[in-house]
Design a protein around this motif. Sequence first.
Motif, mmCIF file in Angstrom:
data_model
loop_
_atom_site.group_PDB
_atom_site.id
_atom_site.type_symbol
_atom_site.label_atom_id
_atom_site.label_comp_id
_atom_site.label_asym_id
_atom_site.label_seq_id
_atom_site.Cartn_x
_atom_site.Cartn_y
_atom_site.Cartn_z
ATOM 1 N N VAL A 1 0.837 -1.195 0.000
ATOM 2 C CA VAL A 1 0.000 0.000 0.000
ATOM 3 C C VAL A 1 0.879 1.254 0.000
ATOM 4 O O VAL A 1 0.582 2.244 -0.676
ATOM 5 C CB VAL A 1 -0.953 -0.010 1.211
ATOM 6 C CG1 VAL A 1 -1.731 1.290 1.289
ATOM 7 C CG2 VAL A 1 -1.919 -1.180 1.115
ATOM 8 N N ALA A 2 1.989 1.196 0.745
ATOM 9 C CA ALA A 2 2.912 2.336 0.787
ATOM 10 C C ALA A 2 3.475 2.600 -0.612
ATOM 11 O O ALA A 2 3.614 3.753 -1.029
ATOM 12 C CB ALA A 2 4.032 2.064 1.780
ATOM 13 N N LEU A 3 3.783 1.533 -1.354
ATOM 14 C CA LEU A 3 4.251 1.686 -2.736
ATOM 15 C C LEU A 3 3.203 2.399 -3.579
ATOM 16 O O LEU A 3 3.516 3.324 -4.338
ATOM 17 C CB LEU A 3 4.551 0.318 -3.350
ATOM 18 C CG LEU A 3 5.912 -0.299 -3.068
ATOM 19 C CD1 LEU A 3 6.070 -1.596 -3.846
ATOM 20 C CD2 LEU A 3 7.019 0.676 -3.440
ATOM 21 N N ALA A 4 1.942 1.953 -3.420
ATOM 22 C CA ALA A 4 0.849 2.573 -4.172
ATOM 23 C C ALA A 4 0.761 4.054 -3.821
ATOM 24 O O ALA A 4 0.523 4.900 -4.686
ATOM 25 C CB ALA A 4 -0.470 1.864 -3.864
ATOM 26 N N TYR A 5 1.002 4.376 -2.547
ATOM 27 C CA TYR A 5 0.962 5.778 -2.125
ATOM 28 C C TYR A 5 2.114 6.574 -2.730
ATOM 29 O O TYR A 5 1.938 7.724 -3.124
ATOM 30 C CB TYR A 5 0.996 5.879 -0.594
ATOM 31 C CG TYR A 5 -0.383 6.022 -0.003
ATOM 32 C CD1 TYR A 5 -1.017 7.260 0.031
ATOM 33 C CD2 TYR A 5 -1.068 4.922 0.501
ATOM 34 C CE1 TYR A 5 -2.292 7.395 0.551
ATOM 35 C CE2 TYR A 5 -2.339 5.046 1.018
ATOM 36 C CZ TYR A 5 -2.943 6.283 1.047
ATOM 37 O OH TYR A 5 -4.210 6.415 1.554
ATOM 38 N N CYS A 6 3.298 5.965 -2.787
ATOM 39 C CA CYS A 6 4.451 6.642 -3.386
ATOM 40 C C CYS A 6 4.128 7.036 -4.815
ATOM 41 O O CYS A 6 4.332 8.172 -5.242
ATOM 42 C CB CYS A 6 5.672 5.716 -3.372
ATOM 43 S SG CYS A 6 6.403 5.584 -1.755
ATOM 44 N N TRP A 7 3.574 6.055 -5.541
ATOM 45 C CA TRP A 7 3.195 6.298 -6.934
ATOM 46 C C TRP A 7 2.145 7.405 -7.006
ATOM 47 O O TRP A 7 2.212 8.316 -7.826
ATOM 48 C CB TRP A 7 2.663 4.990 -7.525
ATOM 49 C CG TRP A 7 2.026 5.167 -8.863
ATOM 50 C CD1 TRP A 7 2.664 5.304 -10.063
ATOM 51 C CD2 TRP A 7 0.629 5.251 -9.137
ATOM 52 N NE1 TRP A 7 1.743 5.469 -11.058
ATOM 53 C CE2 TRP A 7 0.494 5.439 -10.526
ATOM 54 C CE3 TRP A 7 -0.517 5.170 -8.343
ATOM 55 C CZ2 TRP A 7 -0.742 5.557 -11.138
ATOM 56 C CZ3 TRP A 7 -1.760 5.299 -8.945
ATOM 57 C CH2 TRP A 7 -1.861 5.486 -10.330
#
Lengths: 162, 177
Positions: free
Chosen positions: A14-20
């Motif tokens: 989810v953190a990756l999705a947020y970074c994107w």
Amino acid sequence: MNIIKIGLLYLFLVALAYCWSFRHDRQQAATAIKIGAKTLCNLLPLLLAIFALVGLFKEFLPPKMIETVLGEGNKSLSLLLGGLFGAISIGPPLASYPIAGSLLTAGAWPPAVAAFIMSWISVGIVTLPFEAKIFSWRFALIRNLLTLITSMLAGLLLGGLL
Amino acid sequence: MSRFHAFLRGLLRQRLAGTVIILYLWAWSVSPAKAMESLKYGAHLFASISVIILAVFALIGLINVRISRELIVSLLGQNSGVRGLLLAVGCGAVLVGPAYVIFPLLISVKQLGARWAVIAIVLASWSLKPQMLPIEAEFLGFHFALVRGLLVLLLAIPLGLAVEWLMPNESTKIKNN
């Protein structure tokens, strides 16, 4: 430890999705965090109550009793009761999983537990007046009744497929 | 959200929390030690699942801003046969939110000319809850969660059509309007 590992992995994704999302649109990502936090805060008292309830289940409901009521002994009754318990329950779907899990470990018949979850999520006796007000009584009654039947059917199918 | 919805929500929440508190008082009177054990077990369970809960709610926020309600309304507003029904299954599956948000949203779709089947299908596949899958798998097993999800999707269309079949035919009414 295992649960926490899975949680961390999920949090990482989810953190990756947020970074994107942050790179894409800062403002929107900030709004997303706000919405998530607000939803969580709204549900937190309810969640705490549910987990407290699961604790009570574990200590006070003898597995034998759950096995009698929801066990394999009387399959059609277990299925019906699973569906009905789910229908009268209140709370978000998130709350149904720990409760269903504790029923399952206490010896409940899996199809009955599946019917319980399905009807918990999509049949709402408590929200029925609200649903009727918005869609009409006829729609609300037909939909909830058919969904309850479908929940039990799905429970049976799930039992066959597991 | 209207004041009525907020009130309804508050009532639902308090009722459960109140019931649990009463149950604990009863448990305490029966056996304080067992009541403490219950509380400890619940707290332990909550602590172990809290990381996933955090992730899930972060995801819910992201879905909320990424998939706009207007988009779903526009997709479901079309009265487009089998494709519309399949679309309804997909929309229901990705739709996030509690009943008091979804119901008003769906009635607006209905008023745009969607079939009853579309509404019922969205409400059926809405119980898929893909964002909750990790939590469901944690408590009930991965297979259980997966098979349940598949069944939700497979049964949504038959259920929706059955609901529509039992609803009065509205074509004449619409013509009169």
